[in-house]
Design a protein around this motif. Structure first.
Motif, PDB file in Angstrom:
ATOM      1  N   GLU A 225       0.834  -1.211   0.000  1.00 16.99           N
ATOM      2  CA  GLU A 225       0.000   0.000   0.000  1.00 16.99           C
ATOM      3  C   GLU A 225       0.863   1.253   0.000  1.00 16.99           C
ATOM      4  O   GLU A 225       0.608   2.203  -0.765  1.00 16.99           O
ATOM      5  N   ASP A 226       1.899   1.271   0.817  1.00 20.89           N
ATOM      6  CA  ASP A 226       2.784   2.441   0.843  1.00 20.89           C
ATOM      7  C   ASP A 226       3.499   2.622  -0.488  1.00 20.89           C
ATOM      8  O   ASP A 226       3.671   3.751  -0.986  1.00 20.89           O
ATOM      9  N   ARG A 229       1.079   4.188  -2.943  1.00 19.97           N
ATOM     10  CA  ARG A 229       0.940   5.637  -2.743  1.00 19.97           C
ATOM     11  C   ARG A 229       2.156   6.373  -3.331  1.00 19.97           C
ATOM     12  O   ARG A 229       2.018   7.437  -3.959  1.00 19.97           O
ATOM     13  N   HIS A 231       3.957   5.370  -5.757  1.00 18.80           N
ATOM     14  CA  HIS A 231       3.845   5.302  -7.216  1.00 18.80           C
ATOM     15  C   HIS A 231       2.906   6.381  -7.721  1.00 18.80           C
ATOM     16  O   HIS A 231       3.175   7.060  -8.737  1.00 18.80           O
ATOM     17  N   ALA A 232       1.778   6.610  -6.997  1.00 22.64           N
ATOM     18  CA  ALA A 232       0.821   7.653  -7.399  1.00 22.64           C
ATOM     19  C   ALA A 232       1.452   9.039  -7.302  1.00 22.64           C
ATOM     20  O   ALA A 232       1.228   9.917  -8.149  1.00 22.64           O
ATOM     21  N   ALA A 233       2.273   9.224  -6.249  1.00 26.53           N
ATOM     22  CA  ALA A 233       2.912  10.529  -6.065  1.00 26.53           C
ATOM     23  C   ALA A 233       3.977  10.787  -7.118  1.00 26.53           C
ATOM     24  O   ALA A 233       4.237  11.938  -7.488  1.00 26.53           O
TER      25      ALA A 233
END
Length: 550
Positions: A225-226, A229, A231-233
């Motif tokens: 999950e981290d 996140r 990757h999205a950033a």
């Protein structure tokens, strides 16, 4: 051959040196003069068990030294070799005893035990007397005496080898039967355990691999999950990669009008976008790798736990399960092949038993033939010894099988026609026994290894023509072996090649024994004394000369 005997401070001997010679050596003297002391001294240096109070009164220790000639091939050389002692052409035995009874022995100047002395004595000296419990009267040794007489050592060696092989085959079969019985007792366990191990089929190192994979998959669910996140950033669109791309496009639109002021910024953004793209790619790779299938995690855990449980069950390390399985398979294979192996071992045992039976039967036949020859030889010896009405017989009876065959051998005699035969020492009188023993020794000595033969008053109880026959037989025996005879018989003493007189004297209140070698004249007087007593007459001397003339 016993060459010399040196005695110091023993019983009533202060110092005595005797130089013996080949042939028949006679020791004579009055009763109590000390003839038996010479045998005690020789027995002491040979390690025989005897009286304890040997040291002469007033002395601190007694000592005996015996020197033997040792020809090449003599059996004593094997004894010396086994004891780690050097063997030359002569063998020097020395033994000392203190007044307190402490005894010390040397062979060729090397310290040895009494056991080594006794082992040497067995191949150096034989003592025979009317109470001969060391040799001919001991029925336990009659079989060995017959074998030696018959030259049966090769057949005896073959029987011993066959006995060892039979015992080895029997032991191999018994051990196999025990092993098979033990395997049968655990057959159910073996088959179940091998089935379990074969079904699981663990590989060496697999437990560590599964443990690492399990930990990684467990960790992946927590960190994915981290990483998503991040990757999205970092990624395109609203992420850093998208925002930086927009910034680069805006700067590139303005760079032409900025007169070079934006060139460095544009170049830095291009480099940053390249690095950022690499980071985004690595993050995406990590996301893909951490995309854990719950079923895969469950499968890995189930196999890991199964391997560990099986290792605990069999008390081995997980990596050793494969080797343990191989051992169980081998035991199971041995069980499955066990009956076939037993059949082969039984066949080998039966073959070894048959070989032993054949060798033992051959030895029994050879012993029977040797017994016939010995009986015939004894018949020829008894007549000259005035025992022509007596009969000697070698009895052979079946005995329990052993490494030396299955025969029990005993020498028996019947002293008169029609009388029952029995053991030598129960049937014969003292004088007869002496002559039987002498005849038997003459027969057994032919072809035997050289020994010094000692006869202690073996002529006791006989006289006249019978004593003369004893003397002649001793002289004949001395042609092939050195013979020492302690005798009171003038007929026997006259047949000796060498003659010593043992005397007792009192000096300063102390009784001492001495031994003198006799020349021709002294021999006449000594034999005359033996014939007539203390007073030596001319007639006694004449009779002595007649005896010596033979």
């Amino acid at each position: 051959m016993l060459r010399s005997l040196d005695i110091r401070d023993l019983l009533i001997i202060d110092r005595l040196e005797l130089a013996f010679r080949p042939g028949l050596n006679a020791l004579t003297g009055e009763t109590g003069a000390g003839k038996s002391i010479l045998l005690d001294a020789l027995g002491f240096v040979l390690g025989w068990r005897g009286r304890a109070d040997l040291v002469r009164a007033g002395a601190t220790q007694g000592e005996v030294v015996a020197v033997f000639d040792l020809p090449s091939g003599h059996a004593a050389r094997a004894v010396l070799d086994e004891a780690g002692l050097d063997a030359g052409d002569e063998l020097i035995l020395r033994r000392v005893t203190t007044a307190e009874g402490r005894k010390t022995a040397w062979v060729n100047d090397r310290r040895v035990s009494a056991e080594v002395l006794r082992a040497l004595s067995d191949v150096l000296v034989e003592l025979h007397g009317q109470q001969d419990d060391r040799g001919l009267l001991n029925t336990r040794g009659h079989r060995a005496l017959l074998d030696a007489f018959g030259g049966l050592e090769p057949q005896l060696d073959a029987v011993r080898a066959a006995w060892r092989e039979r015992a080895r085959a029997q032991q191999a079969l018994a051990a196999a039967e025990v092993r098979l019985s033990a395997l049968k007792a655990e057959e159910e366990y073996l088959r179940h355990a091998v089935g379990e191990l074969d079904a699981l089929a663990p590989r060496p190192g697999e437990e560590a691999e599964l443990d690492a994979r399990r930990r990684m998959m467990q960790a992946a669910t927590r960190i994915r999950e981290d990483i998503a996140r991040a990757h999205a950033a970092l990624g395109p669109g609203e992420g850093a990669e998208g925002r930086m791309g927009d910034a680069l496009r805006w700067l590139e639109g303005a760079v032409g009008r900025a007169e070079g002021r934006l060139d460095a910024a544009v170049a830095a953004l291009v480099r940053a976008l390249a690095e950022l793209g690499e980071a985004v790619h690595e993050v995406e790779t990590a996301i893909e790798a951490l995309d854990v299938d719950p079923a895969a995690l469950e499968t890995a855990e189930e196999r890991l736990f199964a391997i560990r449980a099986l290792a605990r069950k069999h008390a081995v390390l997980p990596d050793d399960l494969g080797g343990f399985a191989e051992d169980l398979r081998a035991r199971l294979a041995a069980l499955d092949a066990g009956e076939g192996d037993l059949a082969a071992l039984r066949q080998a045992r039966d073959a070894a038993g048959a070989a032993y039976d054949a060798a033992a039967a051959g030895l029994s036949a050879a012993r029977a033939a040797a017994a016939g020859r010995l009986d015939a030889a004894m018949a020829g010896e008894l007549a000259p010894l005035k025992l022509d009405r007596a009969a000697f017989r070698t009895d052979i009876a079946e005995a329990e099988s052993g490494p030396e065959g299955r025969d029990a051998v005993s020498f028996t005699v019947a002293t008169n026609p029609g009388a029952p035969a029995g053991p030598l020492n129960r049937i014969a009188s003292g004088g007869e026994l002496s002559r039987f023993l002498l005849a038997l020794k003459v027969c057994l000595a032919r072809g035997a290894s050289p020994l010094t033969l000692i006869f202690d008053e073996i002529d006791r109880g006989v006289g006249g023509a019978t004593a003369d026959a004893v003397g002649r037989r001793l002289a004949e025996l001395s042609l092939t072996a050195q013979v020492l005879v302690v005798t009171h018989s003038p007929q026997v003493a006259a047949r000796a090649a060498h003659h010593w007189r043992v005397e007792k004297r009192v000096t300063d209140g102390t009784t001492l024994s001495s031994v003198s070698a006799l020349d021709a004249g002294a021999r006449v007087d000594e034999i005359a004394r033996m014939l007539s007593g203390d007073t030596i007459t001319d007639e006694a001397r004449a009779a002595a000369r007649a005896l010596l003339a033979g």
